[in-house]
Design a protein around this motif. Structure first.
Motif, short mmCIF file in Angstrom:
data_model
loop_
_atom_site.label_atom_id
_atom_site.label_comp_id
_atom_site.label_asym_id
_atom_site.label_seq_id
_atom_site.Cartn_x
_atom_site.Cartn_y
_atom_site.Cartn_z
N ASN A 282 -29.65 57.84 20.67
CA ASN A 282 -29.56 57.30 22.08
C ASN A 282 -29.72 55.64 21.79
O ASN A 282 -30.58 55.11 22.31
N PRO A 283 -29.02 55.17 21.08
CA PRO A 283 -29.12 53.57 21.06
C PRO A 283 -28.87 52.77 22.36
O PRO A 283 -27.57 53.35 22.93
N SER A 284 -29.46 51.80 22.68
CA SER A 284 -29.06 50.85 23.45
C SER A 284 -27.79 50.01 23.11
O SER A 284 -27.19 49.27 23.74
N HIS A 285 -27.82 49.90 21.54
CA HIS A 285 -26.84 49.10 21.00
C HIS A 285 -26.52 49.71 19.53
O HIS A 285 -27.45 50.03 18.83
N ILE A 286 -25.17 49.63 19.29
CA ILE A 286 -24.88 50.15 17.98
C ILE A 286 -23.63 49.45 17.64
O ILE A 286 -22.77 49.22 18.31
N GLU A 287 -23.70 49.04 16.43
CA GLU A 287 -22.61 48.33 15.66
C GLU A 287 -22.21 49.14 14.33
O GLU A 287 -22.88 49.25 13.56
N VAL A 288 -21.01 49.69 14.26
CA VAL A 288 -20.55 50.04 12.93
C VAL A 288 -19.42 49.29 12.41
O VAL A 288 -18.37 49.34 13.09
N VAL A 289 -19.53 48.99 10.99
CA VAL A 289 -18.62 48.40 10.47
C VAL A 289 -18.01 49.14 9.29
O VAL A 289 -18.97 49.54 8.42
N ASP A 290 -16.90 49.67 9.22
CA ASP A 290 -16.07 50.13 7.97
C ASP A 290 -15.77 49.12 6.94
O ASP A 290 -14.82 48.46 7.09
N THR A 291 -16.71 49.20 5.75
CA THR A 291 -16.37 48.46 4.65
C THR A 291 -15.62 48.89 3.65
O THR A 291 -15.65 48.30 2.74
N SER A 292 -15.11 50.03 3.78
CA SER A 292 -14.38 50.76 2.74
C SER A 292 -12.98 50.41 2.72
O SER A 292 -12.43 50.75 1.81
N GLY A 293 -12.54 49.58 3.53
CA GLY A 293 -11.07 49.69 3.52
C GLY A 293 -10.30 50.43 4.24
O GLY A 293 -9.10 50.69 3.85
N GLY A 294 -11.02 51.12 4.93
CA GLY A 294 -10.29 52.45 5.64
C GLY A 294 -10.36 53.72 4.93
O GLY A 294 -10.18 54.78 5.53
N CYS A 295 -10.99 53.87 3.79
CA CYS A 295 -11.31 55.17 3.14
C CYS A 295 -12.15 56.14 3.74
O CYS A 295 -12.63 57.22 3.64
N GLY A 296 -13.23 55.34 4.63
CA GLY A 296 -14.44 55.89 5.02
C GLY A 296 -15.58 56.35 4.29
O GLY A 296 -16.40 57.28 4.61
N ALA A 297 -15.74 55.51 3.38
CA ALA A 297 -16.96 55.79 2.10
C ALA A 297 -17.95 54.83 2.35
O ALA A 297 -19.02 54.96 1.69
N SER A 298 -17.75 53.77 2.98
CA SER A 298 -18.94 52.69 3.07
C SER A 298 -18.86 52.04 4.46
O SER A 298 -18.08 51.56 5.01
N PHE A 299 -20.32 51.99 5.04
CA PHE A 299 -20.53 51.52 6.38
C PHE A 299 -21.44 50.51 6.35
O PHE A 299 -22.70 50.80 5.59
N ILE A 300 -21.48 49.94 7.33
CA ILE A 300 -22.65 48.96 7.88
C ILE A 300 -23.05 49.12 9.05
O ILE A 300 -22.08 49.22 9.96
N VAL A 301 -24.46 49.45 9.41
CA VAL A 301 -24.63 49.82 10.96
C VAL A 301 -25.93 48.79 11.48
O VAL A 301 -26.57 48.71 10.65
N GLU A 302 -25.68 48.70 12.43
CA GLU A 302 -26.88 47.78 13.31
C GLU A 302 -27.27 48.79 14.52
O GLU A 302 -26.27 49.01 15.45
N ILE A 303 -28.52 49.17 14.69
CA ILE A 303 -28.84 50.21 15.50
C ILE A 303 -30.09 49.51 16.49
O ILE A 303 -31.04 49.44 16.05
N VAL A 304 -30.09 49.84 17.79
CA VAL A 304 -31.20 49.35 18.59
C VAL A 304 -31.43 50.63 19.46
O VAL A 304 -30.85 51.38 19.98
N SER A 305 -32.83 51.27 19.20
CA SER A 305 -33.15 52.53 19.83
C SER A 305 -34.82 52.38 20.04
O SER A 305 -35.47 52.01 19.37
N GLU A 306 -34.73 53.05 21.25
CA GLU A 306 -36.42 53.05 21.54
C GLU A 306 -36.99 54.22 20.60
O GLU A 306 -38.36 54.23 20.44
N GLN A 307 -36.31 54.96 20.18
CA GLN A 307 -36.91 56.06 19.30
C GLN A 307 -37.61 55.31 18.03
O GLN A 307 -38.32 56.13 17.34
N PHE A 308 -37.06 54.24 17.84
CA PHE A 308 -37.70 53.41 16.50
C PHE A 308 -39.14 52.93 16.81
O PHE A 308 -39.77 52.41 16.00
N GLU A 309 -39.42 52.88 18.27
CA GLU A 309 -40.83 52.60 18.58
C GLU A 309 -42.04 53.00 17.81
O GLU A 309 -41.94 54.29 17.84
#
Length: 88
Positions: A17-44
């Motif tokens: 349940n993030p308040s912010h999420i950013e997902v970047v596919d760094t695999s060139g479209g094959c879906g094998a590599s991602f970078i994520v940035e997540i902001v969540s209260e559950q990390f408290e």
């Protein structure tokens, strides 16, 4: 089965349940590599390693197909706010 950016985002949203999420596919479209940035209260109150484990657990099914997951940020809303203010 190819993992999409939308699948990664959907799984993280459903479990963390993030308040912010950013997902970047760094695999060139094959879906094998991602970078994520997540902001969540559950990390408290959680250490960085615990937060990364939570993200990996949220993506348990997707991780069977993903070869590389880089968790750029896994922060609380307060930490995110402080980082945004520092960048201004």
């Amino acid at each position: 089965m190819r993992v999409t950016k939308e699948q990664v985002e959907s799984s993280v949203r459903a479990k963390l349940n993030p308040s912010h999420i950013e997902v970047v596919d760094t695999s060139g479209g094959c879906g094998a590599s991602f970078i994520v940035e997540i902001v969540s209260e559950q990390f408290e109150g959680k250490r960085l390693l615990e937060r990364h484990r939570m993200v990996n657990a949220a993506l348990e099914e997707e991780m069977k197909e993903i070869h590389a997951l880089s968790i750029k940020k896994a922060v609380t809303p307060e930490q995110w706010k402080q980082q945004q203010q520092a960048n201004e």
